[in-house]
Enzyme design. Structure first.
Site, short mmCIF file in Angstrom:
data_model
loop_
_atom_site.label_atom_id
_atom_site.label_comp_id
_atom_site.label_asym_id
_atom_site.label_seq_id
_atom_site.Cartn_x
_atom_site.Cartn_y
_atom_site.Cartn_z
CG ASP A 103 -36.17 23.96 -151.71
OD1 ASP A 103 -37.04 23.10 -151.63
OD2 ASP A 103 -36.30 25.00 -152.38
CG ASP A 223 -34.92 29.34 -155.65
OD1 ASP A 223 -35.18 29.73 -154.50
OD2 ASP A 223 -35.78 28.85 -156.40
CD1 TRP A 342 -43.94 13.47 -144.53
CD2 TRP A 342 -41.83 12.75 -144.57
NE1 TRP A 342 -43.83 12.46 -143.61
CE2 TRP A 342 -42.55 12.00 -143.61
CE3 TRP A 342 -40.48 12.47 -144.77
CZ2 TRP A 342 -41.96 11.00 -142.85
CZ3 TRP A 342 -39.89 11.48 -144.00
CH2 TRP A 342 -40.62 10.75 -143.06
#
Length: 520
Positions: A103, A223, A342
């Site tokens: 992130d 977050d 990824w």
């Protein structure tokens, strides 16, 4: 084992297939740093560069559980052979030098510099040991990796968060002449919201002594995204709570926070992003987004956020996640960076950031549509440009053009799709199937819409070594792909457009890109 710390890095042999070991650094019996590492002295395939610069001059006790022989070397540099030239290293997307990144965190423009923090594991190309990495840029495209910004400590790992400049020094952590830049992050023991700050442009960063600024509420609440809200005349923090629920908190001093609203963001969770934007009709709107790029458009008042339409999706691919917009943009633009998850084979690094995206809000028939397109600064990488007009492809035929062995921006436009056949774009050996008949773009097993409004076809592709990003219908649809199927094959350096039926392409642009690492 006692170690006198004399250089920046201790470098340990690692193999992600071995068992995890707990590596503990202690000083006078007190733990000062603790990491999980897949230590492997026999068959290492990765070197973990552990930054211990803050302990230089001190003697630390190093222990490993379960007990094993400890081998390491020291260096003041990341002396990695072929750095930035690895086989699958992206050339126009940010990646960390070594280890794992996910992130984007704390995106902020400050005194002429863009700062991008991010989730980072320096000990493995897999998720673990969450630190905040740090990188800087003068143009959003060329990034320079800086020393690690936040290290795990007794409060837990350093999870995602955001940044804001305390322009009025309401925290008292700086001065009005030199206001502090604030980093809000989630610590995990227990999950709670914490504050760190800097008064020297993030050259040094201190954790707030009275953390947490927001105690644990429920589950893995996390977050924090912090912005100033003119309508409320106060600061706003949005955090993820649970399921698809986000909490809105208000503060006058950026330290004491009060819950005033909860909101459901259907189909999403984690990593809230909230920002204001002036729409195409001149109306100011607020947008709440989640980690999956689902968004709600609405308005803010002294009573909070009011959604004004149903939740929509911006991103339709499998990759982009947990994006965040920059704080403090100097020109009013809304610029966002996603993490591209990824899924390709790599050795010493894993995870890339998306191309920075400029977000705009278009209104049509009373409905607001968020759009994303690569920032104009990508043009700093342009090298060779090929432009073709009025390309006619007959039934069961194709056209092809040679390409440089480099990343590319491809732009394709068809003004009228009423009579156009389905066709395939093959670039560096990878097929992207365009099906106007079904309003679909298909890449391997993934399918995304071509447009929201039928009639024309507008496609922009950003092609890097491992990834494909597609921007459709002027950016109203955004899709990204990063896996073994999207790794480009430079043995076949051409683009071919083929169709079983006849088609006419009004315009095709092929733009070769330089590497963002050329000056590294």
């Amino acid at each position: 084992m006692k170690i006198k710390i004399e250089k920046k890095y201790l470098i340990f042999p690692v193999n992600v297939l071995t068992s995890k070991k707990k590596v503990t650094f202690s000083n006078d019996g007190q733990t000062v740093y603790e990491l999980m590492m897949n230590l492997d002295n026999r068959n290492p395939d990765f070197s973990a560069y552990v930054d211990v610069s803050r302990f230089i001059g001190r003697e630390l006790e190093l222990t490993v559980k379960p007990d094993m022989e400890i081998r390491y070397r020291t260096s003041d540099e990341m002396d990695i052979d072929g750095l930035y030239n690895e086989l699958v290293r992206p050339q126009v997307h940010f990646t960390t030098k070594n280890g794992w990144n996910n992130d984007p965190n704390g995106l902020i423009y400050l005194d002429g510099t863009y700062h991008m923090f991010y989730q980072h594991n320096p000990c493995s190309p897999e998720w673990e040991n969450m630190h905040w990495g740090h990188s800087t840029s003068s143009d959003l495209i060329h990034w320079t990796e800086q020393p690690i910004a936040l290290f795990p400590d007794e409060t837990g790992m350093m999870y995602s968060g955001s940044a804001i400049l305390d322009t009025e020094n309401v925290t008292g952590l700086g001065t009005k002449e030199n206001p502090p830049a604030l980093l809000y992050y989630t610590a995990t023991a227990p999950f709670s919201q914490h504050l760190a700050y800097s008064v020297d442009g993030f050259k040094t960063i201190k954790k707030y002594k009275n953390n947490p600024v927001l105690n644990h509420i429920c589950r893995s609440n996390r977050d924090p995204k912090v912005v100033f809200c003119d309508e409320m005349k106060s600061y706003l923090m949005v955090i993820y709570l649970e399921k698809d629920i986000y909490g809105f908190f208000q503060s006058k001093d950026l330290i004491s926070w009060t819950l005033f609203q909860k909101l459901s963001l259907s189909g999403d969770n984690e990593c809230p992003d909230i920002f204001s934007v002036v729409a195409s009709n001149g109306e100011k709107k607020w947008v709440l987004m989640g980690a999956h790029n689902r968004y709600i458009v609405g308005s803010m008042s002294e009573n909070g956020f009011t959604p004004e339409q149903e939740t929509r999706s911006l991103h339709y691919g499998s990759s982009a996640y947990a994006g965040q917009t920059f704080s403090g943009m100097p020109d009013g633009r809304v610029v966002r960076i996603d993490w591209d998850r990824w899924q390709a084979v790599s050795k010493n690094f894993k995870g890339q950031m998306s191309i920075p995206l400029e977000l705009t809000l278009a209104e049509k028939d009373g409905v607001y549509y968020l759009s994303a397109l690569p920032v104009k600064e990508i043009e700093t990488l342009y090298t060779k440009m090929q432009k073709y007009s009025d390309i006619e492809i007959r039934e069961n035929s194709s056209v092809s053009y040679d390409l440089e062995k480099s990343p590319y921006v491809v732009k394709l436009q068809v003004k009228n799709t009423d009579d156009i056949s389905d066709f395939t774009i093959k670039i560096f050996g990878r097929d992207i199937v365009i099906k106007p008949s079904e309003n679909e773009l298909k890449f391997v097993k993934e399918t995304v819409p071509l447009s929201i409004f039928n009639g024309s076809l507008d496609i922009t592709l950003v092609i890097d070594r491992c990834s494909i990003e597609a921007f459709l219908d002027c950016g109203k649809i955004y899709a990204s792909f990063l896996n073994n199927n999207s790794v480009q094959d430079y043995n076949v350096p051409f683009i071919e457009i083929s169709s079983k039926g006849s088609i006419k392409i009004d315009e095709l642009m092929l733009i070769a890109l330089n590497s963002m690492w050329n000056e590294k």
